[in-house]
Write a protein that holds these residues in place. Structure first.
Motif, PDB file in Angstrom:
ATOM      1  N   LYS A  72       1.241  -7.132   3.138  1.00 28.13           N
ATOM      2  CA  LYS A  72       2.295  -6.636   2.258  1.00 28.13           C
ATOM      3  C   LYS A  72       3.685  -7.055   2.735  1.00 28.13           C
ATOM      4  CE  LYS A  72      -0.373  -2.696   0.550  1.00 28.13           C
ATOM      5  NZ  LYS A  72      -0.555  -1.220   0.565  1.00 28.13           N
ATOM      6  N   GLY A  91      -2.736  -7.461  -1.186  1.00 32.61           N
ATOM      7  CA  GLY A  91      -2.732  -6.303  -0.297  1.00 32.61           C
ATOM      8  C   GLY A  91      -3.749  -5.240  -0.647  1.00 32.61           C
ATOM      9  N   GLN A 137      -3.589  -4.743   6.031  1.00 36.96           N
ATOM     10  CA  GLN A 137      -2.871  -4.454   4.784  1.00 36.96           C
ATOM     11  C   GLN A 137      -1.371  -4.471   4.991  1.00 36.96           C
ATOM     12  OE1 GLN A 137      -5.028  -0.758   3.349  1.00 36.96           O
ATOM     13  NE2 GLN A 137      -4.639  -1.793   1.397  1.00 36.96           N
TER      14      GLN A 137
END
Length: 448
Positions: free
Chosen positions: A59, A167, A55
């Motif tokens: 991002k 994300g 994640q």
């Protein structure tokens, strides 16, 4: 069986000998695919661990691709910006309480998962010809094994977890998500980073395999269905020039208590008296055991052993899927190209695959026959031949393998997938900023 069984895989176990480890960021060393025909567009590669790391990476990056075990021969997974890999991630294998499913790290290789399952008395329904590939990569490209009743490897997926291009963590399952699940399993790397996959499993079983030599093409033409039904999985190998099928590999599931003896011939082909390689010039040392020797499913369904170089190593590959009903016509069409194709081939393989419902699968909605070409590593020659092959197979609406070489126009390829417009919408939903787009996807999936 215990309610749940877990295993923690060490980083040493996760590194198969055929592929170099991918740890941290690469610092200038050029990355190549498995066969060495493709040099990737960036040296920046991040080795992810837990989902939270994935994640964080997603991002922070505006452009990236997911890099698996690097078995694709084209640029479907290429990036000029950055790569993320989950192949070396430490993760749990979880066998669920009912013993019918297992959840694994998406980067796990089939050659690592399979022996573990077998030790627990369990099995997968199908495997590809080589066990060196990752679960996520194989499913994303609809990679397949063989068998009239066996779907490709993605058909074992009952659920998965993905970090989308936005994300977010998304979990989809066959049971709860219907069409959305079917839309995203064969995802071509366009939707996000798959982190976990749940697969259907079954009780373990034993198999053996027999090889027959020199099946006349006339016999194949007249008895194709009967030949393909002689085993759990059947593969036909030819160089086309010899005007016959050089080897018929029959992989059988051993039924409890049976006393099976193979016939000395199979529609005129003679039972082999020694182990053979699909490429006749090569030693069978790297191949799985033949001659009817019993063994676990995972040591018979693949053609090649996990610890050895599969196929020839240095090669190019192409593959086309045609409807099963057109199998003989398509095979005969390629046989007419024997003098053009043969000199550039190492071998060609013909296999059957059952239909599935995955939007971007070459077997979507149709039982299929795959005609595979293992080429000598001479791209100029192969590039000249592929349009000729594609023209011969065009009447059968042949779909190319997503991870192998083809020259079909984007317009033609898009016309072969009725759910493509819906998949484009899905990709925009999962990856609204186009972080996972690359040249290949822009050409063959999107409108630009």
């Amino acid at each position: 069986m215990k309610k749940r069984t877990f295993i923690k895989l060490s980083s040493a176990l996760m590194t198969a000998p055929l592929f170099s480890p991918l740890t941290g960021w690469a610092t200038g060393e050029k990355l190549k695919n498995w066969a060495g025909n493709l040099e990737y567009g960036t040296t920046k590669l991040f080795q992810a661990g837990p989902t939270a790391q994935v994640q964080d990476f997603v991002k922070k990056h505006t452009k990236f691709k997911v890099l698996g075990t690097r078995h694709c021969f084209n640029k479907i997974a290429d990036s000029t910006d950055a790569f993320i890999s989950v192949v070396q991630a430490e993760e749990n294998i979880e066998i669920h309480a009912d013993g019918k499913t297992v959840t694994v790290n998406a980067g796990l290789k089939y050659g690592q998962l399979s022996p573990y399952l077998d030790k627990k008395g369990l099995a997968l329904h199908n495997l590809a010809s080589l066990p060196h590939i990752s679960v996520a990569g194989a499913c994303a490209t609809a990679t397949h094994g063989s068998g009239e009743k066996n779907g490709n490897l993605a058909t074992a997926v009952s659920g998965f977890e993905m970090v989308t291009g936005a994300g977010d963590i998304v979990k989809l399952s066959r049971e709860k998500d219907g069409e959305k699940f079917l839309s995203a399993v064969v995802n071509l790397g366009a939707l996000g980073v798959v982190t976990k996959i749940t697969l259907d499993i079954q009780p373990t079983f034993q198999m053996n395999q027999f090889v027959y030599e020199n099946l006349q093409m006339t016999q194949l033409k007249e008895h194709f269905d009967e030949i393909e039904s002689t085993g759990y999985s059947v593969s036909l190998f030819t160089n086309w020039q010899s005007r016959d099928i050089a080897e018929v590999w029959v992989k059988r599931k051993i039924e409890k208590g049976e006393n099976y003896k193979p016939g000395p011939t199979l529609f005129g082909a003679k039972l082999a008296t020694k182990n053979l390689h699909p490429i006749p010039e090569l030693s069978a040392e790297n191949c799985t055991e033949q001659m009817g020797v019993p063994g676990p499913w995972y040591e018979r369904m693949p053609h090649f052993k996990m610890g050895f170089t599969p196929s020839s190593g240095k090669e190019l590959q192409s593959e086309y899927f045609v409807p099963r009903k057109n199998a003989v016509e398509a095979i005969m069409a390629i046989s007419r190209l024997a003098d053009q194709v043969g000199p550039h081939l190492l071998t060609s393989e013909i296999r059957t695959i059952a239909a599935d419902g995955f939007w971007m699968s070459p077997c979507y909605g149709q039982d299929s026959v795959a005609i595979h070409f293992t080429w000598k590593q001479d791209w100029p020659a192969v590039r000249r031949l592929l349009p000729v092959i594609e023209k011969e197979l065009a009447p059968f609406h042949a779909r190319p393998h997503w991870g192998k070489l083809f020259t079909m126009t984007p317009e033609k390829l898009k016309s072969l997938y009725v759910k493509l417009p819906d998949f484009q919408k899905l990709a925009k939903e999962f990856d609204p900023k186009g972080k996972l787009r690359n040249g290949f996807l822009n050409t063959y999936i999107y409108q630009s």
